[in-house]
Design a protein around this motif. Structure first.
Motif, PDB file in Angstrom:
ATOM      1  N   VAL A  12     -22.652-105.563 -38.155  1.00  0.00           N
ATOM      2  CA  VAL A  12     -21.659-104.766 -37.440  1.00  0.00           C
ATOM      3  C   VAL A  12     -22.364-103.829 -36.477  1.00  0.00           C
ATOM      4  CG1 VAL A  12     -19.762-103.112 -37.670  1.00  0.00           C
ATOM      5  CG2 VAL A  12     -20.126-104.861 -39.447  1.00  0.00           C
ATOM      6  N   VAL A  13     -21.884-103.791 -35.239  1.00  0.00           N
ATOM      7  CA  VAL A  13     -22.353-102.807 -34.263  1.00  0.00           C
ATOM      8  C   VAL A  13     -21.221-101.820 -34.022  1.00  0.00           C
ATOM      9  CG1 VAL A  13     -23.115-102.407 -31.891  1.00  0.00           C
ATOM     10  CG2 VAL A  13     -23.973-104.385 -33.166  1.00  0.00           C
ATOM     11  N   ASP A  14     -21.475-100.574 -34.331  1.00  0.00           N
ATOM     12  CA  ASP A  14     -20.482 -99.509 -34.185  1.00  0.00           C
ATOM     13  C   ASP A  14     -20.783 -98.745 -32.899  1.00  0.00           C
ATOM     14  OD1 ASP A  14     -18.790 -97.357 -34.365  1.00  0.00           O
ATOM     15  OD2 ASP A  14     -19.762 -96.452 -36.111  1.00  0.00           O
ATOM     16  N   LEU A  15     -20.045 -99.084 -31.839  1.00  0.00           N
ATOM     17  CA  LEU A  15     -20.184 -98.404 -30.553  1.00  0.00           C
ATOM     18  C   LEU A  15     -19.156 -97.285 -30.404  1.00  0.00           C
ATOM     19  CD1 LEU A  15     -20.806-101.112 -27.776  1.00  0.00           C
ATOM     20  CD2 LEU A  15     -22.140 -99.057 -28.178  1.00  0.00           C
ATOM     21  N   ALA A  16     -18.342 -97.080 -31.423  1.00  0.00           N
ATOM     22  CA  ALA A  16     -17.244 -96.118 -31.320  1.00  0.00           C
ATOM     23  C   ALA A  16     -17.727 -94.698 -31.608  1.00  0.00           C
ATOM     24  CB  ALA A  16     -16.126 -96.500 -32.295  1.00  0.00           C
ATOM     25  N   SER A  17     -16.883 -93.747 -31.244  1.00  0.00           N
ATOM     26  CA  SER A  17     -17.206 -92.336 -31.446  1.00  0.00           C
ATOM     27  C   SER A  17     -16.127 -91.665 -32.288  1.00  0.00           C
ATOM     28  CB  SER A  17     -17.330 -91.625 -30.089  1.00  0.00           C
ATOM     29  OG  SER A  17     -16.119 -91.758 -29.348  1.00  0.00           O
ATOM     30  N   PHE A  18     -16.400 -90.443 -32.680  1.00  0.00           N
ATOM     31  CA  PHE A  18     -15.501 -89.644 -33.512  1.00  0.00           C
ATOM     32  C   PHE A  18     -15.261 -90.317 -34.863  1.00  0.00           C
ATOM     33  CE2 PHE A  18     -14.805 -87.720 -29.364  1.00  0.00           C
ATOM     34  CZ  PHE A  18     -14.887 -86.374 -29.694  1.00  0.00           C
ATOM     35  N   ILE A  19     -13.998 -90.675 -35.217  1.00  0.00           N
ATOM     36  CA  ILE A  19     -13.721 -90.959 -36.619  1.00  0.00           C
ATOM     37  C   ILE A  19     -13.134 -92.345 -36.877  1.00  0.00           C
ATOM     38  CG2 ILE A  19     -12.491 -90.174 -38.674  1.00  0.00           C
ATOM     39  CD1 ILE A  19     -12.476 -87.375 -37.533  1.00  0.00           C
ATOM     40  N   ALA A  20     -12.085 -92.731 -36.156  1.00  0.00           N
ATOM     41  CA  ALA A  20     -11.328 -93.928 -36.551  1.00  0.00           C
ATOM     42  C   ALA A  20     -12.187 -95.191 -36.547  1.00  0.00           C
ATOM     43  CB  ALA A  20     -10.109 -94.104 -35.643  1.00  0.00           C
ATOM     44  N   GLY A  21     -12.861 -95.474 -35.434  1.00  0.00           N
ATOM     45  CA  GLY A  21     -13.722 -96.653 -35.368  1.00  0.00           C
ATOM     46  C   GLY A  21     -14.882 -96.579 -36.338  1.00  0.00           C
ATOM     47  N   PRO A  22     -15.662 -95.485 -36.307  1.00  0.00           N
ATOM     48  CA  PRO A  22     -16.744 -95.347 -37.280  1.00  0.00           C
ATOM     49  C   PRO A  22     -16.264 -95.402 -38.726  1.00  0.00           C
ATOM     50  CG  PRO A  22     -17.076 -93.827 -35.475  1.00  0.00           C
ATOM     51  CD  PRO A  22     -15.719 -94.452 -35.265  1.00  0.00           C
ATOM     52  N   GLY A  23     -15.059 -94.896 -38.999  1.00  0.00           N
ATOM     53  CA  GLY A  23     -14.520 -94.951 -40.361  1.00  0.00           C
ATOM     54  C   GLY A  23     -14.298 -96.383 -40.820  1.00  0.00           C
ATOM     55  N   GLY A 142      -6.605 -89.914 -26.386  1.00  0.00           N
ATOM     56  CA  GLY A 142      -5.799 -89.469 -27.525  1.00  0.00           C
ATOM     57  C   GLY A 142      -6.642 -89.122 -28.728  1.00  0.00           C
ATOM     58  N   PHE A 143      -6.275 -88.048 -29.398  1.00  0.00           N
ATOM     59  CA  PHE A 143      -6.844 -87.700 -30.689  1.00  0.00           C
ATOM     60  C   PHE A 143      -5.767 -87.904 -31.752  1.00  0.00           C
ATOM     61  CE2 PHE A 143      -9.645 -85.245 -27.882  1.00  0.00           C
ATOM     62  CZ  PHE A 143     -10.887 -85.605 -28.394  1.00  0.00           C
ATOM     63  N   ASP A 144      -6.154 -87.796 -33.010  1.00  0.00           N
ATOM     64  CA  ASP A 144      -5.144 -88.068 -34.037  1.00  0.00           C
ATOM     65  C   ASP A 144      -3.988 -87.083 -33.967  1.00  0.00           C
ATOM     66  OD1 ASP A 144      -6.350 -85.840 -35.271  1.00  0.00           O
ATOM     67  OD2 ASP A 144      -6.321 -86.743 -37.251  1.00  0.00           O
ATOM     68  N   ILE A 145      -4.262 -85.827 -33.602  1.00  0.00           N
ATOM     69  CA  ILE A 145      -3.178 -84.843 -33.559  1.00  0.00           C
ATOM     70  C   ILE A 145      -2.188 -85.131 -32.430  1.00  0.00           C
ATOM     71  CG2 ILE A 145      -4.497 -83.214 -32.137  1.00  0.00           C
ATOM     72  CD1 ILE A 145      -3.067 -80.973 -33.650  1.00  0.00           C
ATOM     73  N   THR A 146      -2.680 -85.714 -31.318  1.00  0.00           N
ATOM     74  CA  THR A 146      -1.789 -85.975 -30.190  1.00  0.00           C
ATOM     75  C   THR A 146      -1.097 -87.326 -30.306  1.00  0.00           C
ATOM     76  OG1 THR A 146      -3.642 -86.878 -28.896  1.00  0.00           O
ATOM     77  CG2 THR A 146      -3.141 -84.528 -28.635  1.00  0.00           C
ATOM     78  N   ALA A 147      -1.853 -88.360 -30.668  1.00  0.00           N
ATOM     79  CA  ALA A 147      -1.297 -89.708 -30.680  1.00  0.00           C
ATOM     80  C   ALA A 147      -0.702 -90.082 -32.026  1.00  0.00           C
ATOM     81  CB  ALA A 147      -2.384 -90.720 -30.283  1.00  0.00           C
ATOM     82  N   TYR A 148      -1.467 -89.866 -33.109  1.00  0.00           N
ATOM     83  CA  TYR A 148      -1.001 -90.233 -34.447  1.00  0.00           C
ATOM     84  C   TYR A 148       0.089 -89.287 -34.923  1.00  0.00           C
ATOM     85  CZ  TYR A 148      -1.357 -91.368 -39.473  1.00  0.00           C
ATOM     86  OH  TYR A 148      -1.091 -91.731 -40.770  1.00  0.00           O
ATOM     87  N   GLY A 173      -5.078 -88.592 -39.511  1.00  0.00           N
ATOM     88  CA  GLY A 173      -4.603 -89.739 -38.742  1.00  0.00           C
ATOM     89  C   GLY A 173      -5.712 -90.710 -38.424  1.00  0.00           C
ATOM     90  N   ASP A 174      -6.899 -90.184 -38.149  1.00  0.00           N
ATOM     91  CA  ASP A 174      -8.048 -91.036 -37.862  1.00  0.00           C
ATOM     92  C   ASP A 174      -8.396 -91.918 -39.059  1.00  0.00           C
ATOM     93  OD1 ASP A 174      -8.996 -90.468 -35.163  1.00  0.00           O
ATOM     94  OD2 ASP A 174      -9.387 -88.454 -35.875  1.00  0.00           O
TER      95      ASP A 174
END
Length: 408
Positions: A12-23, A142-148, A173-174
């Motif tokens: 797995v290559v994790d190119l994502a940032s913050f929380i949802a993808g890395p989670g 979008g962040f979890d507070i705005t989108a989720y 939300g993430d």
């Protein structure tokens, strides 16, 4: 339990940032996947998340280890012309690529699905966005507070009457979206087992938020009539409400109509069973304010330990409202591997939160600390087939900075 590492050999290559993808990558790693965390030379912004109010303050970078444990770290400047070859080899190596780069920036970097799938047709390309792939707001950040939370309807409903919307719990939300993305990845992997083909899978904070709020959103689709926002003193149902015990502990009760006699007897008020105001559910609803006041007075007379015993004996469904400091003392967490040891993080970080999926008979990989910025860059480049002079050239150009200190 056997530790058969279900995803052993999965890359797995994790190119994502913050929380949802890395989670989502963390969940894959829990079951044995090998994960490479790719960050810009300045690091994933989430490395400083614990320093941003109102996040709980600590000297240790607890959220970084939570969302990036079990990974190796590669620092890479994707804007550098030399980065394309590194990305190509990463994609050729990988089974799964996780991204959340905004689509306009992704197009400039040539990191879209059509750009990279040509290098590996078996690749599972997993994309998480704020608001989905299509529509007028597809490009909005979008962040979890705005989108989720805000956009989905959740934030409008999780408050009491007369109170404004408030800030939800950070990352909630993430992490829900991370499970959605993980599910999409695993579904695509199953499809690949059957067809040999890779897939482009996606989810969004908005889609996951609407799914979490689905009962209410489905009601709106059916033109249902909504009750007003919850008023604790005058709820639609007094036996589905929040109360406070004598020791200031708050708790919620959720009772079906057949449990009403057990509640009345449990609080020492059998007379309520012959009170015409509360003779059935319909009358209780009409007189909910009066019944709530009676229950308030009864519950305020004894501490939570008393009510805990009463509720358990009567098989009444309840939940004590616990603060995080109480939650970590809850014996259910360690008994069910919800909290697990974290190896190597140092400081006060001895434990972390396990992912919420369990497969009976299968032990998860022991959790290990998250990587320092670029900690494994040279090791990973060597594994990808770069020679020592090529690695030196990538470092000299700044494409792959030399590893920073281990500390996150």
């Amino acid at each position: 339990m056997a530790n058969d590492n279900i995803f052993s050999g999965l890359k797995v290559v994790d190119l994502a940032s913050f929380i949802a993808g890395p989670g989502a990558a963390v969940i894959l790693s829990d079951f044995g996947a090998e994960v490479i965390k790719v960050e810009p030379p300045t690091g994933d912004t989430w490395r400083i998340g614990y320093k941003i109010p109102p996040q709980p303050r600590a000297k240790d970078n607890y959220p970084w280890h939570l969302n990036n444990r079990n990974k190796r770290g590669l620092a890479l400047d994707l804007k550098s012309p030399e980065a394309k070859e590194v990305v190509r080899r990463l994609v050729e190596w990988a089974d799964v690529l996780i991204v959340n780069t905004p689509h306009p920036a992704r197009e400039k970097l040539k990191l879209g699905y059509d750009d990279v799938a040509q290098w590996n047709p078996r690749l599972i390309y997993a994309d998480v966005t704020g608001y989905g792939d299509n529509g007028p707001d597809a490009q909005l950040p979008g962040f979890d507070i705005t989108a989720y939370w805000a956009r989905s309807g959740l934030l409008s409903l999780t408050r009491d009457a007369g109170a404004p919307p408030t800030l939800p719990v950070a990352g909630s939300g993430d992490h829900g979206t991370a499970v959605s993305l993980y599910s999409a990845i695993v579904t695509a992997l199953y499809r690949r087992e059957r067809t040999g083909k890779g897939s482009y899978v996606t989810t969004s904070l908005l889609a996951s938020g609407v799914w979490a709020c689905a009962v209410s959103v489905q009601a709106a689709l059916c033109d249902a009539s909504f009750y007003p926002l919850h008023d604790r003193a005058s709820p639609p149902n007094a036996t589905f409400n929040v109360y406070r015990a004598a020791d200031d502990s708050w708790f919620v009760i959720v009772l079906t109509p057949d449990k009403w006699p057990a509640l009345a007897n449990g609080i020492g008020r059998p007379d309520l069973l012959t009170d015409d105001r509360f003779a059935d559910g319909a009358k209780q609803a009409v007189n909910s304010a009066a019944l709530t006041a009676i229950l308030d007075q009864a519950f305020a007379a004894q501490p939570m330990a008393h009510w805990h015993e009463i509720f358990e004996q009567a098989h009444l469904t309840f939940g004590v409202v616990q603060a995080p400091g109480d939650v970590i003392k809850d014996p259910q967490l360690k008994a069910n591997d919800i909290v697990v040891p974290l190896d190597g993080a140092g400081g006060n970080i001895e434990f972390t939160i396990g992912s919420p999926l369990q497969i009976h008979g299968v032990a998860k990989v022991p959790a290990k600390r998250a990587p320092g910025l670029g900690e494994h860059s040279e090791e990973i480049l060597t594994q990808l087939g770069f020679s020592t002079p090529e690695i030196a050239g990538l470092q000299a150009s700044g494409t792959v900075p030399k590893a920073a200190q281990r500390a996150a």
